[in-house]
Each structure stands twice: as structure tokens, then as C-alpha cells.
Enzyme design. Structure first.
Site, PDB file in Angstrom:
ATOM      1  CE1 TYR A  89      -4.537   0.780   0.545  1.00 50.86           C
ATOM      2  CE2 TYR A  89      -3.376   2.996   0.806  1.00 50.86           C
ATOM      3  CZ  TYR A  89      -4.660   2.092   0.532  1.00 50.86           C
ATOM      4  OH  TYR A  89      -5.683   2.672   0.259  1.00 50.86           O
ATOM      5  CB  CYS A 200     -16.148  -0.664   5.482  1.00 54.70           C
ATOM      6  SG  CYS A 200     -15.519  -0.326   3.910  1.00 54.70           S
ATOM      7  CB  SER A 201     -11.443  -2.262   3.781  1.00 58.01           C
ATOM      8  OG  SER A 201     -11.047  -0.930   3.631  1.00 58.01           O
ATOM      9  CG  HIS A 251     -19.800  -0.695   2.975  1.00 57.34           C
ATOM     10  ND1 HIS A 251     -19.164  -0.144   4.137  1.00 57.34           N
ATOM     11  CD2 HIS A 251     -20.906  -1.603   3.826  1.00 57.34           C
ATOM     12  CE1 HIS A 251     -19.658  -0.372   5.177  1.00 57.34           C
ATOM     13  NE2 HIS A 251     -20.622  -1.254   5.241  1.00 57.34           N
ATOM     14  CG  HIS A 262     -21.574  -2.658   8.466  1.00 60.93           C
ATOM     15  ND1 HIS A 262     -21.707  -1.762   7.353  1.00 60.93           N
ATOM     16  CD2 HIS A 262     -22.531  -2.653   9.313  1.00 60.93           C
ATOM     17  CE1 HIS A 262     -23.069  -1.199   7.640  1.00 60.93           C
ATOM     18  NE2 HIS A 262     -23.484  -1.774   8.987  1.00 60.93           N
TER      19      HIS A 262
END
Length: 290
Positions: A89, A200-201, A251, A262
């Protein structure tokens, strides 16, 4: 490029060195105070993180330094797979947050509680640092209910065994839900991967990391690379993905007996809830974790 490691408990990764605002000073300080930063931000400030923050590094997480500029390092985080770069990343962190890789050790262990004290000696009073859920460290030795772990810049410290699990230990779908539920009520944080804020992730990625699974950081990459299954076959502990017509997945959440566990969106808190009709209308895929 050189390989180094985060030497602070949580280092927020930014889109550019000039992305942080005045309100973000606690997160970019040489010794960042992410709990204070998160606590000080209102919903408007949190919305302003969109386009500024990308993800977070946890203590001892390795990164490749691609370039350096004005006290900042352009890094790639290999533990956070991304379609943005094959090596990991991409983003920017303060160079002061980085140090030498921990020394060689074995048997990686992960912190399974919201936060845990890193001690200079077993059962020795005031912690040297407070580490977040999701932090993975290489163990050196064990002694009377404590594990000594390798830390950046050639150091080591001790953690109580009851806050740790071996990354190699088998896990179940129930483990994913149990760990995710530790953060029910936690306020959503764009780019968050720590106990002080998750997106969320970030939730699905960090829980998977604790359980020894390295999955992509972002929802659209998770949907693209994990083993897809028919939506109607999804079971608790699997993943649901959401996208608007003609748009990428935006999402993700854990399938739960209630509906979905979540981190919903900025201004809301992590929840385990039935899936409302408007969200179900954008449910496009499901995937199974190994």
C-alpha cells in the site's frame, strides 16, 4: 528502496506530506497520540479526512521507503496488499515514525484485545508503550505467562500471554465475528486500522491479520482477489460487498447472524445490524475467507 518498520504504536498514512491539517497535529507528531487525535475530531473533521488519509501502520509493521522529502517518507506497506502498487500500500508518513526492522525472531504473535501494554520486563509496572489490536510481533521467548517480543531499533519488550494469539493458530468464522464485535460502538475513522478507529475494510483487514490471514487493505481489492461465492451461499464470517451501479465496490462487512457486522460510514459507529433495504439494493458480491 530500504526496508524499515513503524516504531510508533500507530502511524497514519497520508496522501501527501501537505495533506495533514492543524487538527491532525497529534497524529503526525514524532510521538503520535492517535487516541487524542480521534477523540478531538467531530464529524466534520472526520469527513475532511477523505482524500487525506489512506491507512495506518501498526507498531513494528514493515515498510519499504521509496523516497524522502522534508521529514516525510514515501512508503509501501507490504502487509497491506493493494492494486495501487504490487509491493504494498503506497502513501506518506513522517520519517520520525520509522526505525530499523526488529531483530530476527520466530512465531509471530498478534494482539487480540483493543490495547495492550508493552512492558520493559514481565509484570513490570508502567508500560513502555500501549499497542493496538492487530499489532503483529515476532516472539523471542516465553516466561511465566509473558512473551518477549522483538521491537524496532534492536529492542524488545514483554506482553502478557492472555492478550496474544499465535498467527499460525487455526481460526474459525466465529473468531472473526468475536474479534470484530470487540469494537461495537467504535466511531468510524476513514483510513483507520487500529482500536481507536476503523473504516469498513480496515475492520475486515485487521481482524484477518490477527487471525494470520493477509488480505488486501481496500474493499474493492478484497472483492477482486478473495474467493467469491454466490451471495445466497454466504454464511456468518464471510464477507459482503457493496457497489452502486457502474461503480467500484465501496463497502464491505462481515456476514453475521443478525445481518452484517461492519464499520458503516463517517458519523456512524461500528454495528452489527440487519441489512436495511437501501443497502441491500447495492449488495453485489460475497466472498469466503480461507
Amino acid at each position: 528502496m530500504k526496508l524499515v518498520a513503524a516504531k510508533v504504536p500507530i502511524s497514519t498514512v497520508w496522501t501527501a506530506p501537505d495533506a495533514p491539517r492543524d487538527v491532525d497535529a497529534p497524529a503526525t507528531a514524532p510521538q503520535p497520540d492517535v487516541p487524542a487525535w480521534a477523540a478531538a475530531m467531530d464529524t466534520e473533521s472526520r469527513l475532511g479526512l477523505h482524500g487525506r488519509t489512506l491507512t495506518q501502520l501498526l507498531f513494528a509493521e514493515p515498510v519499504l521507503v521509496r523516497s524522502e522529502r522534508d521529514g516525510w517518507s514515501e512508503v509501501l506497506a507490504p502487509w497491506q496488499p493493494s492494486s495501487g502498487d504490487a509491493l504494498g500500500y503506497p502513501g506518506w508518513v513522517p520519517s520520525s515514525h520509522l526505525g530499523e526492522l526488529p531483530g530476527s525472531a520466530t512465531d509471530p504473535v498478534a494482539i487480540t484485545v483493543p490495547n495492550a501494554p508493552l512492558l520493559a520486563e514481565p509484570a513490570a509496572g508502567i508500560p513502555v508503550l500501549t499497542l493496538s489490536f492487530g499489532t503483529v510481533l515476532a516472539s523471542v521467548e516465553r516466561d511465566k505467562g509473558y512473551t518477549r517480543v522483538a521491537t524496532p531499533d534492536g529492542g524488545s519488550g514483554w506482553l502478557p500471554d492472555h492478550v496474544l494469539r499465535l498467527a499460525s493458530e487455526p481460526s474459525t468464522p466465529d473468531d472473526r465475528l468475536r474479534l470484530g464485535r470487540l469494537f461495537l460502538g467504535l466511531e468510524y475513522l476513514w483510513g483507520g486500522t487500529s482500536a481507536y478507529g476503523l473504516d469498513c475494510s480496515g475492520l475486515t483487514h485487521t481482524v484477518s491479520r490477527v487471525l494470520g490471514m493477509r488480505i488486501p487493505r481496500d474493499a474493492h481489492d478484497q472483492a477482486a482477489t478473495l474467493r467469491n461465492i454466490p451471495i445466497e451461499d454466504a454464511k456468518p464470517g464471510d464477507l459482503y460487498f457493496y457497489a452502486r451501479p457502474g461503480k467500484p465496490v465501496h463497502h464491505v462487512g462481515f456476514v453475521s447472524p443478525t445481518g452484517m457486522l461492519h464499520a458503516s460510514e463517517t458519523g456512524k459507529r461500528l454495528e452489527d445490524e440487519p441489512i436495511p433495504a437501501d443497502r441491500r439494493a447495492t449488495l453485489v458480491a460475497a466472498a469466503q475467507l480461507a
